[in-house]
Design an enzyme around this catalytic site. Structure first.
Site, PDB file in Angstrom:
ATOM      1  N   ARG A   1     -35.264  67.860 -72.552  1.00 41.63           N
ATOM      2  CA  ARG A   1     -36.532  67.156 -72.709  1.00 41.63           C
ATOM      3  C   ARG A   1     -36.355  65.641 -72.608  1.00 41.63           C
ATOM      4  O   ARG A   1     -37.321  64.919 -72.378  1.00 41.63           O
ATOM      5  CB  ARG A   1     -37.153  67.520 -74.062  1.00 41.63           C
ATOM      6  CG  ARG A   1     -37.102  68.999 -74.354  1.00 41.63           C
ATOM      7  CD  ARG A   1     -37.747  69.354 -75.667  1.00 41.63           C
ATOM      8  NE  ARG A   1     -39.147  69.661 -75.467  1.00 41.63           N
ATOM      9  CZ  ARG A   1     -39.958  70.068 -76.431  1.00 41.63           C
ATOM     10  NH1 ARG A   1     -39.514  70.179 -77.647  1.00 41.63           N
ATOM     11  NH2 ARG A   1     -41.212  70.343 -76.180  1.00 41.63           N
TER      12      ARG A   1
ATOM     13  N   GLU B   1     -36.938  64.522 -79.075  1.00 40.28           N
ATOM     14  CA  GLU B   1     -35.689  64.306 -78.349  1.00 40.28           C
ATOM     15  C   GLU B   1     -35.744  63.102 -77.425  1.00 40.28           C
ATOM     16  O   GLU B   1     -34.742  62.375 -77.280  1.00 40.28           O
ATOM     17  CB  GLU B   1     -35.345  65.567 -77.541  1.00 40.28           C
ATOM     18  CG  GLU B   1     -34.933  66.760 -78.384  1.00 40.28           C
ATOM     19  CD  GLU B   1     -36.108  67.558 -78.926  1.00 40.28           C
ATOM     20  OE1 GLU B   1     -35.865  68.526 -79.669  1.00 40.28           O
ATOM     21  OE2 GLU B   1     -37.267  67.214 -78.596  1.00 40.28           O
TER      22      GLU B   1
ATOM     23  N   LYS C   1     -43.262  78.253 -96.431  1.00 38.25           N
ATOM     24  CA  LYS C   1     -42.239  78.919 -95.627  1.00 38.25           C
ATOM     25  C   LYS C   1     -41.446  79.870 -96.532  1.00 38.25           C
ATOM     26  O   LYS C   1     -41.014  79.494 -97.614  1.00 38.25           O
ATOM     27  CB  LYS C   1     -41.316  77.879 -94.988  1.00 38.25           C
ATOM     28  CG  LYS C   1     -40.465  78.419 -93.848  1.00 38.25           C
ATOM     29  CD  LYS C   1     -39.753  77.294 -93.117  1.00 38.25           C
ATOM     30  CE  LYS C   1     -38.954  77.825 -91.937  1.00 38.25           C
ATOM     31  NZ  LYS C   1     -38.237  76.758 -91.213  1.00 38.25           N
TER      32      LYS C   1
END
Length: 652
Positions: free
Chosen positions: A417, A389, A299
């Protein structure tokens, strides 16, 4: 456009400008494979320059440059489908698909979306913004292409990160892919990061998994040879694959989780070697059956500061592309108000210091919610469950059932969610879980997938749920304290992205009466009922009305559920028009709650106008721009009030 080359750290030339001649992937595919590293350098230089001035998701897109180039080089997009998960990494994809000259409008009102958006381009095959949906969506497309008998074969590729693949939806998609006829290719982009460092056993597994490329090549060659001799068939392929995987696991003393699910696994492959990626993709693109290509990337690749600190450089804001110095958006002089998330984090530390039962839960957002502050103070009392979640909610329910006091910090749009878990695993049992709903309301440049528009509406329908919205920093602190000392019932506290208004926020904590609002101002011509930080817009609107001799009352409905019924009775008795103002959808929100109460309590004559997020999906832009667009700014609020007074019989 890049005016001059920017020096980048990927070891390739940075003085070529091939990107300027690429207006579509078809142009890219005209180049020899030897030119692709130069294209990658161009993309990095372009992104570093553009994002230094117009902020966006930075480190993720830098890390996926070679993968993006290889995908569009090998596959016949847009006929072949690429489904991006989340979409943080898709800026290079936008540059290659005809949007280079418009990239300066990225995340701006009326400009390009910061995420893949099918309404924007045929190359954006599916809406992205929330994690873990790519495999399920791509599997649906892959099955559809088989059912539609499309010719030539349409390839479908899902690109998912090592954090997103830990989400429950991704596992459900993988499981279904293993048991449904399809030719889906899943690319696992493994960079050891989500926004914060990855957590969980799957992440540790991915960090160590290895598979011999020579073995895979040999196995595929043998399979093709046996199939030509009619010694194996697609019908018997599953049994042979299971036997093969078992033998491989026995010999290597290593079990591959994907091949254990009967999904071919390839990798890991260097995700920054574009030539190797092209070769591998060409080798496996026409294979039948589901398969996974595991690539390893970094990244922030190509920008030293982002490589060293990818979490900070996930979305760094404006910065100097030469030095890597980030520019602060805060005021340079005097004390600046803190972000609401920081008020939350600091207050949670105070509550935890006073009560050992207080603990924190977040879903891959330690820094994004400022839960990291509690992590620093009490490491054993913070649980980052990753992009899960639903699990976060039910896990909190289990903790609360045994007498602990979990504070669950999740963005409003992500908490959607876990709706079933909120009802089934928390509310039915009346468990005292506190949901700290960050990024409630319009969030700005992240746009349609991230606006926290629906939490009031979807939580209002849950029996026993307490819903509160602080109008300022001090109210947020007191609501959190109130939540910490209550003994039953779930409670949701919603607060916006960004800063408050008062640098002097640290006051002594005190309990608030649940279901009690506050009258902020008396007035005789019209009454405003606001919730949360929209009180500041109403205050500004009232100042405009004052200048025109209009007297307005203002009530802060801190608790949307339960409502302050005595306050509503007072408002109804005044016999003046009422305007409700909220930073949430007007369908089922505060305005609906007030309207319903008035009707059910014999006050149908009260004229009510609801102001909030309209019944449509709102695009991206700055928060002030979007409030004006939605009629939620002070000027629009004042105009609504004046329009009501013109037709009201009591208008002076």
């Amino acid at each position: 456009m890049v005016k001059k080359p920017i020096q980048i750290n990927d070891g390739n030339r940075s003085d070529c400008l091939l990107l300027n001649a690429i207006d579509s992937p078809a142009d890219l595919r005209k180049l020899p494979v030897e030119a692709l590293p130069c294209v990658c350098s161009d993309i990095r230089a372009f992104l570093i320059d553009a994002l230094s001035r117009n902020p966006g998701h930075f480190a993720s897109s830098l890390g996926s440059v070679e993968l993006t180039v290889a995908l569009h080089y090998v596959f016949n997009t847009p006929y072949d489908r690429i489904v991006w998960d989340v979409g943080h990494q898709a800026y290079g994809h936008k540059l290659l698909t005809g949007r280079r000259d418009r990239f300066e409008t990225n995340r701006k009102l009326g400009g390009l979306s910061g995420f893949p958006n099918p309404a924007e381009s045929e190359y954006d095959t599916f809406t992205a913004g929330h994690a873990s949906n790519s495999i399920s969506a791509a599997l649906g497309m892959a099955v559809a292409t088989e059912m539609n008998r499309e010719q030539p074969r349409r390839n479908v590729v899902a690109v998912i990160g090592d954090a997103s693949i830990g989400g429950g939806l991704a596992f459900e998609g993988i499981n279904n892919a293993a048991n449904t006829p399809n030719n889906l290719l899943i690319i696992l982009n493994d960079n050891d990061m989500s926004i914060d460092p990855n957590v969980g056993s799957l992440h540790r597994y991915l960090a160590h998994i290895t598979t011999s490329k020579g073995y895979n090549d040999l196995r595929f060659s043998i399979y093709r040879a046996l199939k030509k001799l009619h010694l194996v068939s697609d019908r018997r392929k599953g049994a042979i694959l299971r036997l093969n995987n078992s033998l491989k696991s026995f010999l290597s003393r290593e079990q591959n989780i994907f091949e254990g699910l009967n999904i071919r696994y390839f990798g890991p492959v260097d995700g920054h070697d574009v030539g190797t990626l092209v070769k591998v993709l060409n080798d496996i693109k026409d294979m039948k059956g589901p398969r996974i290509l595991h690539i390893k990337t970094r990244k922030g690749k190509g920008f030293e500061a982002a490589e060293k600190d990818p979490a900070t450089w996930h979305a760094p804001g404006k910065f100097d592309p030469e030095t890597g110095n980030r520019f602060s958006s805060e005021t340079e002089t005097g004390a600046a108000p803190l972000k609401f998330q920081d008020i939350f984090g600091r207050t949670l530390v105070e509550l935890a210091q006073a009560d050992t039962k207080v603990l924190g839960i977040t879903a891959a957002m330690l820094s994004g919610t400022s839960m990291c502050l509690l992590k620093e103070a009490f490491p054993s009392r913070v649980f980052d469950v990753g992009i899960s979640e639903e699990h976060a909610v039910t896990f909190a329910g289990g903790l609360a059932k045994e007498g602990l006091k979990p504070f669950v910090a999740i963005y409003s749009s992500f908490l959607q969610r876990g709706y079933d878990q909120i009802i089934h695993d928390v509310a039915i049992q009346g468990l005292p879980v506190t949901f700290c709903i960050d990024r409630a309301g319009l969030v700005g440049e992240d746009g349609v997938t991230h606006h926290g528009a629906f939490d009031i509406a979807y939580l209002r329908t849950v029996p026993g749920m307490i819903i509160a919205a602080p109008r300022n920093e001090r109210t947020l602190r007191n609501l959190m304290y109130t939540a910490a000392i209550r003994e039953s019932a779930p409670m949701a506290i919603r607060y916006p992205r960004g800063c408050g208004e008062n640098p002097d926020w640290r006051t002594t904590l005190h309990a608030m009466e649940i279901g009690k609002g506050e009258k902020l101002r008396s007035g005789s011509d019209i009454a405003f009922i606001s919730t949360g930080t929209m009180a500041s817009e109403v205050r500004s609107a009232i100042e405009r009305l004052d200048a025109e001799g209009i007297s307005a009352a203002h009530y802060d409905m801190t608790f949307i559920k339960p409502l302050d019924e005595s306050m509503l009775s007072e408002i109804a008795a005044a016999g003046v028009p009422v305007v409700t103002v909220e930073d949430g959808t007007i369908c089922g929100g505060l305005g609906t709650a007030v309207t319903d109460w008035m009707a059910m309590n014999g006050h149908k004559e009260v004229e009510i106008r609801k102001i909030g997020i309209p019944d449509k999906f709102v695009e991206h832009g700055t928060v002030p721009q979007l409030r004006k667009l939605c009629g939620m700014d002070a000027e629009s609020i004042a105009l609504v009030a004046k329009g009501m007074l013109k037709s009201h019989p009591n208008c002076l």
